[in-house]
Design a protein around this motif. Structure first.
Motif, PDB file in Angstrom:
ATOM      1  N   ARG A 101      46.458  30.818  29.392  1.00  0.00           N
ATOM      2  CA  ARG A 101      45.152  30.379  28.884  1.00  0.00           C
ATOM      3  C   ARG A 101      44.055  31.358  29.304  1.00  0.00           C
ATOM      4  O   ARG A 101      43.209  31.753  28.487  1.00  0.00           O
ATOM      5  CB  ARG A 101      44.828  28.979  29.409  1.00  0.00           C
ATOM      6  CG  ARG A 101      45.663  27.866  28.805  1.00  0.00           C
ATOM      7  CD  ARG A 101      45.141  26.523  29.284  1.00  0.00           C
ATOM      8  NE  ARG A 101      45.875  25.414  28.726  1.00  0.00           N
ATOM      9  CZ  ARG A 101      46.980  24.903  29.237  1.00  0.00           C
ATOM     10  NH1 ARG A 101      47.472  25.426  30.352  1.00  0.00           N
ATOM     11  NH2 ARG A 101      47.613  23.896  28.667  1.00  0.00           N
ATOM     12  N   THR A 125      50.858  22.521  35.049  1.00  0.00           N
ATOM     13  CA  THR A 125      51.800  23.635  35.083  1.00  0.00           C
ATOM     14  C   THR A 125      51.522  24.461  36.323  1.00  0.00           C
ATOM     15  O   THR A 125      50.372  24.813  36.593  1.00  0.00           O
ATOM     16  CB  THR A 125      51.662  24.516  33.828  1.00  0.00           C
ATOM     17  OG1 THR A 125      51.950  23.737  32.668  1.00  0.00           O
ATOM     18  CG2 THR A 125      52.615  25.703  33.897  1.00  0.00           C
ATOM     19  N   ASN A 160      47.227  20.371  32.181  1.00  0.00           N
ATOM     20  CA  ASN A 160      47.581  20.451  30.758  1.00  0.00           C
ATOM     21  C   ASN A 160      47.031  19.281  29.947  1.00  0.00           C
ATOM     22  O   ASN A 160      47.503  19.018  28.841  1.00  0.00           O
ATOM     23  CB  ASN A 160      49.105  20.498  30.602  1.00  0.00           C
ATOM     24  CG  ASN A 160      49.682  21.825  31.057  1.00  0.00           C
ATOM     25  OD1 ASN A 160      49.013  22.852  31.024  1.00  0.00           O
ATOM     26  ND2 ASN A 160      50.935  21.802  31.493  1.00  0.00           N
ATOM     27  N   SER A 194      47.620  24.664  36.894  1.00  0.00           N
ATOM     28  CA  SER A 194      46.764  24.549  35.706  1.00  0.00           C
ATOM     29  C   SER A 194      47.000  23.201  35.041  1.00  0.00           C
ATOM     30  O   SER A 194      48.130  22.905  34.618  1.00  0.00           O
ATOM     31  CB  SER A 194      47.065  25.670  34.715  1.00  0.00           C
ATOM     32  OG  SER A 194      46.847  26.935  35.298  1.00  0.00           O
TER      33      SER A 194
END
Length: 519
Positions: free
Chosen positions: A460, A419, A106, A104
Motif C-alpha cells: 500500500r 497483515t 486490512n 498493517s
C-alpha cells in the motif's frame, strides 16, 4: 577381563539367546519368520554404546532442572562464542528485520485504518513497561531470546498512572518456574511454572517478581503471550534451539582452547640453549652462577642476563643430549581445520541455518540458490510464529487504546484483520529475480503484495508513493512543456551526430590551389 564382568556378559548373552529363541518360536507359531528391527533391541552387547533414555511424556524429558542446565550452557556460549553470536544475529535479521515486523490493518474503513496505524506507531515509540526501547528493538530482542533461550514471555500490562496506556513487558525464561511451596504439585497441576487445568491446558504462569526474584506472582494465561516452538505434544516450556548441538559446541570450544595453548607454547618457547648441566653457569666463575637465583647484593647472574639480552626473555635451558618434542609451525593442521569446519557445520545444521550464511564462500550458483531457498523457508516459518505473537500485542494495544482515545474508539467489525509485513527474504536476488517477477506480475500470476513482501515492504505504501510520484511528474511536465517520459527516462539522449568539416590541403605553386584530402 574382570571375572565379574565376564560372568555378567555371559548371563546377558544367555538371556539374549533365550529371548531370540522365544521370539523365533513365537514367529513360527504365528505364521512364519518375520524380520526383526535391529534398532529395537535394547541391548546391543558391545556392538554399540548403550543409549540411556526412556519413553514418556515430554514434561518428563525436559524437567525444570534440565531446562535450566541447558539455559546455563547456551548463555555461556552466547556470551563467548562468535559462532553463536553470528547465528543469533542472522536469526534477528531474517526473522524480524531491521525495521521490525510492521503491522498493517486490512479493514475496509480507510479512515480508521489511518488513525489506528498512527496510534500504534506513536505507542511503539515507548511500548515497554520497564525500558525505553522502541517497538522494533523489542521485537528483535524477543526473536533473539527465543533463539538462544528457547522461549520468551510477553506480559500484557499497563502504566500505573493516568492515562493508563497499554504496555508490554518482556520476561526471560529463567524467571518463570515452579515456586518452592508448590513443589509437591510439580508434574500434576503445575509443570515447570505453568499451571494447567485437568485437561492439561495452561491457565496461569508463575513469574519471579522484582529484582531480587524473592517472590512469585501468578499471571493468568490470557495476560501472557508465550513465544516458543514445542517439538512434542504436551511440551509446556521451550528449549534453546541449540539443545541438540550443545555438546558439539562444548567440544569445539575445548578443541580451540587446547590448540590455543599449543600456539602460545610455540610462541613462548622459541629458543633453547643447551649446556652441559642444563643451567647457565659461567665456567670461569669459581662460585658458579645459577640463573634461577640472584646474588646477595640483588644483582642477577651476569651470564643469565647476557642470554636474556641476546636471545630474549623466553629462552629455555637444557642439558646437552636432552630432546624437546616441539610441534612444528604447521598446526593447526589441514585435518584439524577441516574437522573444526565440520563441527561448525554440525552446529549450523542443529539450528537450521546453513553454514554458507555464516562463512560465505564461493559456491555454484544453482546449489547456492537452493541453500538460500531452504534457509528462506526456515526464516519465514519462524517469522510467522513471531508475527502471530505480535498480532496478539496489536489486538491488545488497539483494543485497550480504543477505550481511552476517541480517534480509534469506533472500531469497525473487521478491525482485527491485519497483515504482518515480514523482513526481506534471504534469497532475493535483484539481478536474477526482477525480470521474472515483472513477467509474473504482467501475466497475473502474482500481485504487488507478493512482490513487495519479499523485500519486506508494504505494498500500500509503495503504490501510494508511486501514485504521488506519477502526479508530480505530470505536474512538472505541464509546467515546463515537456513530455513526462523525458523526466522519467534515466538515459541521456546524446546530441545528433554532425559530420566534421573536410580539411583542405594547400599545394604550393604560383596559384595556391587547395586540394581535398580523402577522409
Amino acid at each position: 577381563m574382570n571375572p565379574i564382568t565376564k560372568t555378567f556378559r555371559a548371563v546377558l548373552a544367555s538371556i539374549n539367546k533365550a529371548w531370540m529363541v522365544g521370539r523365533m518360536s513365537f514367529a513360527l507359531y504365528n505364521g512364519g519368520v518375520k524380520n526383526l528391527y535391529e534398532a529395537g533391541r535394547r541391548f546391543q552387547y558391545g556392538d554399540r554404546s548403550a543409549i540411556w533414555s526412556f519413553v514418556g511424556d515430554s514434561r518428563f524429558d525436559a524437567t525444570q532442572a534440565t531446562r535450566i542446565e541447558l539455559l546455563r550452557k547456551i548463555r555461556y556460549f552466547e556470551q563467548n562464542s562468535p559462532l553463536v553470536q553470528k547465528l543469533a544475529d542472522l536469526f534477528e535479521i531474517y526473522a524480524v528485520g531491521p525495521n521490525g515486523l510492521v503491522i498493517s490493518p486490512n479493514s475496509e474503513d480507510e479512515e480508521w485504518v489511518t488513525n489506528s496505524k498512527q496510534w500504534y506507531s506513536d505507542w511503539g515509540q515507548q511500548p515497554d513497561l520497564s525500558s525505553l526501547l522502541p517497538l522494533a528493538s523489542l521485537q528483535s530482542l524477543s526473536a533473539r531470546l527465543w533463539f538462544v533461550d528457547g522461549e520468551v514471555f510477553l506480559l500484557k500490562t499497563r502504566t500505573n498512572t493516568a492515562p493508563y496506556r497499554p504496555r508490554i513487558q518482556l520476561i526471560e525464561s529463567h524467571r518463570v518456574g515452579t515456586p518452592s511451596q508448590m513443589a509437591g504439585q510439580e508434574g500434576r497441576t503445575i509443570i515447570d511454572g505453568v499451571e494447567v487445568d485437568l485437561k492439561g491446558k495452561p491457565i496461569a504462569y508463575w513469574v519471579q517478581d522484582g529484582f531480587d526474584a524473592a517472590d512469585y506472582t501468578r499471571v493468568p494465561a490470557e495476560n501472557m503471550i508465550h513465544i516458543h516452538e514445542p517439538s512434542r505434544v504436551g511440551m509446556y516450556r521451550g528449549l534453546t534451539m541449540f539443545y541438540a548441538v550443545l555438546n558439539v559446541l562444548h567440544d569445539l570450544d575445548d578443541l580451540m582452547r587446547m590448540e590455543m595453548i599449543v600456539a602460545k607454547d610455540q610462541a613462548d618457547t622459541s629458543k633453547v640453549i643447551k649446556t652441559p648441566t642444563g643451567e647457565a653457569i659461567d665456567p670461569e666463575d669459581p662460585n658458579g652462577w645459577n640463573p634461577q637465583v640472584e646474588s646477595l647484593d640483588g644483582q642477577a647472574n651476569p651470564l643469565t642476563e647476557f642470554y636474556r639480552r641476546t636471545f630474549g626473555p623466553t629462552t629455555k635451558m637444557m642439558k646437552i643430549g636432552d630432546e624437546i618434542d616441539k610441534s612444528g609451525p604447521e598446526r593447526p593442521t589441514v585435518v584439524q581445520q577441516w574437522y573444526w569446519k565440520f563441527l561448525h557445520e554440525e552446529v549450523c545444521n542443529g539450528v537450521g541455518i546453513p553454514l554458507v550464511m555464516v562463512y560465505p564462500e564461493s559456491m555454484q550458483g544453482t546449489v547456492y540458490r537452493g541453500v538460500l531457498d531452504s534457509a528462506n523457508a526456515y526464516f519465514r516459518s519462524r517469522s510467522a510464529l513471531l508475527s502471530n505473537a505480535w498480532k496478539q500485542v496489536w489486538e491488545y494495544v488497539i483494543g485497550f487504546g480504543s477505550q481511552v482515545d476517541v480517534l480509534i474508539a469506533d472500531k469497525p467489525v473487521d478491525w482485527k484483520l491485519v497483515t504482518v509485513r515480514p523482513p526481506r527474504a534471504v534469497n532475493v536476488d535483484v539481478g536474477r529475480n526482477s525480470s521474472a517477477m515483472l513477467a509474473e506480475l504482467e501475466a497475473g500470476t502474482r500481485n504487488f503484495a507478493d512482490i513487495y513482501a519479499e523485500t519486506g515492504e508494504d505494498w500500500r505504501e509503495k503504490l501510494e508513493q508511486k501514485a504521488k510520484e506519477a502526479a508530480y511528474i505530470k505536474k512538472l511536465a505541464t509546467k515546463y512543456s515537456v513530455e513526462p517520459t523525458e523526466i522519467t527516462s534515466l538515459a541521456v539522449v546524446p546530441p545528433p551526430l554532425v559530420a566534421p568539416p573536410i580539411p583542405l590541403k594547400k599545394s604550393g605553386g604560383p596559384q595556391q590551389r587547395a586540394e581535398l584530402i580523402e577522409a
